[in-house]
Design a protein around this motif. Structure first.
Motif, PDB file in Angstrom:
ATOM      1  N   ILE A 143      -7.812  10.150  -1.255  1.00 15.72           N
ATOM      2  CA  ILE A 143      -8.474   9.109  -2.045  1.00 15.72           C
ATOM      3  C   ILE A 143      -8.890   7.941  -1.151  1.00 15.72           C
ATOM      4  O   ILE A 143      -9.925   7.308  -1.363  1.00 15.72           O
ATOM      5  CB  ILE A 143      -7.580   8.638  -3.222  1.00 15.72           C
ATOM      6  CG1 ILE A 143      -8.403   7.809  -4.226  1.00 15.72           C
ATOM      7  CG2 ILE A 143      -6.376   7.858  -2.746  1.00 15.72           C
ATOM      8  CD1 ILE A 143      -9.484   8.563  -4.937  1.00 15.72           C
ATOM      9  N   MET A 144      -8.117   7.659  -0.101  1.00 11.04           N
ATOM     10  CA  MET A 144      -8.512   6.600   0.829  1.00 11.04           C
ATOM     11  C   MET A 144      -9.822   6.951   1.515  1.00 11.04           C
ATOM     12  O   MET A 144     -10.729   6.115   1.605  1.00 11.04           O
ATOM     13  CB  MET A 144      -7.415   6.384   1.877  1.00 11.04           C
ATOM     14  CG  MET A 144      -6.240   5.551   1.391  1.00 11.04           C
ATOM     15  SD  MET A 144      -4.886   5.570   2.596  1.00 11.04           S
ATOM     16  CE  MET A 144      -5.739   5.024   4.058  1.00 11.04           C
ATOM     17  N   ARG A 145      -9.931   8.180   1.981  1.00 13.91           N
ATOM     18  CA  ARG A 145     -11.171   8.568   2.671  1.00 13.91           C
ATOM     19  C   ARG A 145     -12.335   8.623   1.704  1.00 13.91           C
ATOM     20  O   ARG A 145     -13.468   8.286   2.065  1.00 13.91           O
ATOM     21  CB  ARG A 145     -10.969   9.909   3.383  1.00 13.91           C
ATOM     22  CG  ARG A 145      -9.981   9.797   4.542  1.00 13.91           C
ATOM     23  CD  ARG A 145      -9.902  11.087   5.344  1.00 13.91           C
ATOM     24  NE  ARG A 145      -8.733  11.080   6.220  1.00 13.91           N
ATOM     25  CZ  ARG A 145      -8.401  12.077   7.036  1.00 13.91           C
ATOM     26  NH1 ARG A 145      -9.157  13.172   7.079  1.00 13.91           N
ATOM     27  NH2 ARG A 145      -7.335  12.003   7.797  1.00 13.91           N
TER      28      ARG A 145
ATOM     29  N   GLY B 297      -7.901   4.404   7.712  1.00 14.21           N
ATOM     30  CA  GLY B 297      -6.689   5.202   7.782  1.00 14.21           C
ATOM     31  C   GLY B 297      -5.488   4.456   8.331  1.00 14.21           C
ATOM     32  O   GLY B 297      -4.346   4.782   8.013  1.00 14.21           O
ATOM     33  N   ASP B 298      -5.724   3.415   9.155  1.00  8.27           N
ATOM     34  CA  ASP B 298      -4.586   2.710   9.745  1.00  8.27           C
ATOM     35  C   ASP B 298      -3.865   1.828   8.722  1.00  8.27           C
ATOM     36  O   ASP B 298      -2.835   1.235   9.023  1.00  8.27           O
ATOM     37  CB  ASP B 298      -5.022   1.872  10.958  1.00  8.27           C
ATOM     38  CG  ASP B 298      -6.167   0.920  10.643  1.00  8.27           C
ATOM     39  OD1 ASP B 298      -6.621   0.903   9.489  1.00  8.27           O
ATOM     40  OD2 ASP B 298      -6.607   0.209  11.568  1.00  8.27           O
ATOM     41  N   ASP B 299      -4.412   1.725   7.506  1.00  3.86           N
ATOM     42  CA  ASP B 299      -3.764   0.952   6.451  1.00  3.86           C
ATOM     43  C   ASP B 299      -3.002   1.850   5.475  1.00  3.86           C
ATOM     44  O   ASP B 299      -2.617   1.408   4.394  1.00  3.86           O
ATOM     45  CB  ASP B 299      -4.805   0.136   5.669  1.00  3.86           C
ATOM     46  CG  ASP B 299      -5.313  -1.067   6.459  1.00  3.86           C
ATOM     47  OD1 ASP B 299      -4.527  -1.597   7.252  1.00  3.86           O
ATOM     48  OD2 ASP B 299      -6.475  -1.452   6.274  1.00  3.86           O
TER      49      ASP B 299
ATOM     50  N   LYS C  51       0.375   0.639   4.051  1.00  2.57           N
ATOM     51  CA  LYS C  51       0.160  -0.481   3.133  1.00  2.57           C
ATOM     52  C   LYS C  51      -0.330   0.014   1.781  1.00  2.57           C
ATOM     53  O   LYS C  51       0.155  -0.404   0.720  1.00  2.57           O
ATOM     54  CB  LYS C  51      -0.857  -1.447   3.735  1.00  2.57           C
ATOM     55  CG  LYS C  51      -1.166  -2.664   2.881  1.00  2.57           C
ATOM     56  CD  LYS C  51      -2.405  -3.383   3.385  1.00  2.57           C
ATOM     57  CE  LYS C  51      -2.217  -3.879   4.810  1.00  2.57           C
ATOM     58  NZ  LYS C  51      -3.406  -4.617   5.303  1.00  2.57           N
ATOM     59  N   PHE C  52      -1.302   0.936   1.779  1.00  2.16           N
ATOM     60  CA  PHE C  52      -1.849   1.438   0.523  1.00  2.16           C
ATOM     61  C   PHE C  52      -0.786   2.194  -0.274  1.00  2.16           C
ATOM     62  O   PHE C  52      -0.721   2.085  -1.496  1.00  2.16           O
ATOM     63  CB  PHE C  52      -3.050   2.353   0.785  1.00  2.16           C
ATOM     64  CG  PHE C  52      -4.250   1.630   1.342  1.00  2.16           C
ATOM     65  CD1 PHE C  52      -4.630   0.398   0.844  1.00  2.16           C
ATOM     66  CD2 PHE C  52      -4.990   2.186   2.371  1.00  2.16           C
ATOM     67  CE1 PHE C  52      -5.729  -0.275   1.364  1.00  2.16           C
ATOM     68  CE2 PHE C  52      -6.089   1.522   2.903  1.00  2.16           C
ATOM     69  CZ  PHE C  52      -6.460   0.289   2.397  1.00  2.16           C
ATOM     70  N   MET C  53       0.040   2.960   0.409  1.00  2.68           N
ATOM     71  CA  MET C  53       1.079   3.708  -0.300  1.00  2.68           C
ATOM     72  C   MET C  53       2.106   2.759  -0.903  1.00  2.68           C
ATOM     73  O   MET C  53       2.610   3.008  -2.007  1.00  2.68           O
ATOM     74  CB  MET C  53       1.733   4.721   0.644  1.00  2.68           C
ATOM     75  CG  MET C  53       0.802   5.886   0.988  1.00  2.68           C
ATOM     76  SD  MET C  53       1.483   7.063   2.175  1.00  2.68           S
ATOM     77  CE  MET C  53       2.845   7.745   1.260  1.00  2.68           C
TER      78      MET C  53
END
Length: 419
Positions: free
Chosen positions: A160-162, A168-170, A173-175
């Protein structure tokens, strides 16, 4: 959730009702809530149990749950009115389409859906397969591994991030943020430390996505978030607050459902080895995702408030009316194991003809926007596990669960991939 009727004296029948309702919210119920749902069903065979002391009507039948979810009289979003006034968490939730109804919901959903098309989702299949293979390649096969940390949590987060076009380096934090949103939706009242963490994360989320939204509108980039920022309907577009809140919703929903279902499904399959053997024999069976969604129900329950009398048919086939103002707890997991609709409902049956009638994604106006993406991810994960690790064994059959009945899932799941 505390018992609002703790000081009231009850008849023996009322005591049975109160005990059954209290059992549903007991922390020890989360690993296996199905006996608690069955107890509620037994108290009212038509599948509708009003409990005035709690101010709720509990619905266990598939027919009534479906009717409530599809009715234009049913309103979502009561959680907003129960939250403290002007907090970061409240401001984050208020613009989410999940908590809107009627024209405002249709507008928000239409603008997001304009970017989140079936073609966009299907185009992610190669991405899902690539991320999945990378994660599985990295897992050891000669010792126990936690499949939540190694696969179930990072896979949907990365996909979902992509899709959104996030860096990707975050990922960590997103999780963390999605966990805070899940805790918020699951009910965090009464836990000051948890509320403080959620408030801090909500503040971070709002700042991050607002800056990103401004940047994407000025300099569009590939990805769903940029497409959402550009989407227009009759000259209307998402405001900055609407964009950030619904981006957070997609991020959290896109992560939580699949990350809970992957270990939850494997735990069920460990208890039904004949179903695992059938999956190994046919990893690409087209019914895998829907049957697992039915049995596992990663979203266990939801709620609606009725703005008018709703007459429908109970589980016994007789008419039943839910009155105006009723606060309905739609017990989706109970509906998905309604024996009147799904014979032998606890059994995983890949050839079950009506698995897709499950309500794991709700129904009606608020039907899950990401349902097709979740199905794609689930099908790919289970096909890959069945092909690569036919001897997979769950080495801890009683894992700890997250303290969240609404978005239910194991906190970890120890498995041996090579069996």
């Amino acid at each position: 959730m505390t018992n609002p009727a703790a000081q009231v004296e009850f008849t023996p029948e009322q005591q049975r009702v109160q005990a059954s309702v209290q059992a549903l919210w007991h922390p020890q119920t989360i690993p296996d809530p199905y006996p608690a749902y069955a107890a509620l069903r037994d108290l009212n065979p038509p599948g509708v149990l009003p409990v005035p002391e709690w101010g709720m009507t509990f619905v266990t039948s598939h027919a009534v749950n479906s009717a409530v979810l599809r009715s234009p009289l049913a309103r979502s979003g009561a959680i907003i009115s129960q939250m403290p006034g002007d907090t970061q968490a409240t401001r984050l939730l208020q613009p989410m389409m999940l908590f809107h109804n009627g024209p405002s919901h249709a507008r928000l959903r239409g603008l997001v859906q304009a970017a989140f098309t079936p073609r966009v989702v299907e185009a992610q299949r190669e991405l899902v397969q690539a991320v999945l293979n990378d994660l599985l390649d990295a897992l050891p096969t000669d010792r126990d591994v936690d499949l939540v940390a190694g696969l179930a949590a990072p896979l949907p987060a990365r996909v979902i991030m992509r899709m959104l076009g996030l860096r990707g380096d975050d990922e960590a934090k997103f999780m963390r943020w999605t966990q805070s949103v899940a805790d918020l939706l699951g009910g965090a009242e009464g836990n000051p430390d948890l509320l403080a963490r959620i408030e801090a994360d909500a503040s971070e989320m709002r700042a991050y996505f607002r800056d990103l939204a401004d940047e994407l509108r000025a300099h569009p980039q590939p990805g769903l978030l940029s497409a959402m920022a550009a989407a227009q309907d009759g000259g209307e577009r998402l405001s900055s607050d609407e964009l950030l809140s619904n981006a957070v919703l997609l991020l959290a929903a896109g992560h939580e459902t699949t990350s809970n279902l992957i270990p939850g499904g494997l735990l069920e399959l460990a208890r039904q080895p004949q179903a695992w053997a059938a999956l190994v024999a046919r990893p690409d069976h087209p019914n895998v995702a829907d049957e697992l969604l039915r049995v596992v129900s990663p979203v266990q329950l939801d709620g609606r408030t009725l703005t008018g009398d709703l007459t429908t048919t109970g589980a016994d086939g007789q008419p039943i009316t839910l009155p105006t103002g009723a606060h309905v707890q739609t017990l989706l997991a109970a509906a998905n194991r309604d024996p009147g609709v799904f014979p032998d409902p606890d059994r995983i049956d890949w050839d079950r003809p009506n698995s897709a009638r499950h309500l794991a994604f709700a129904a009606g106006a608020h039907y899950c926007l990401g349902a097709s993406l979740a199905r794609l991810e689930i099908a790919e994960v289970y096909a890959a596990l069945a092909r690569r690790s036919p001897g997979l064994t769950v080495t801890d059959p009683t894992p700890p669960f997250k303290a969240n009945l609404v978005l239910r899932g194991p906190q970890e799941l120890k498995v041996r991939l090579n069996g």
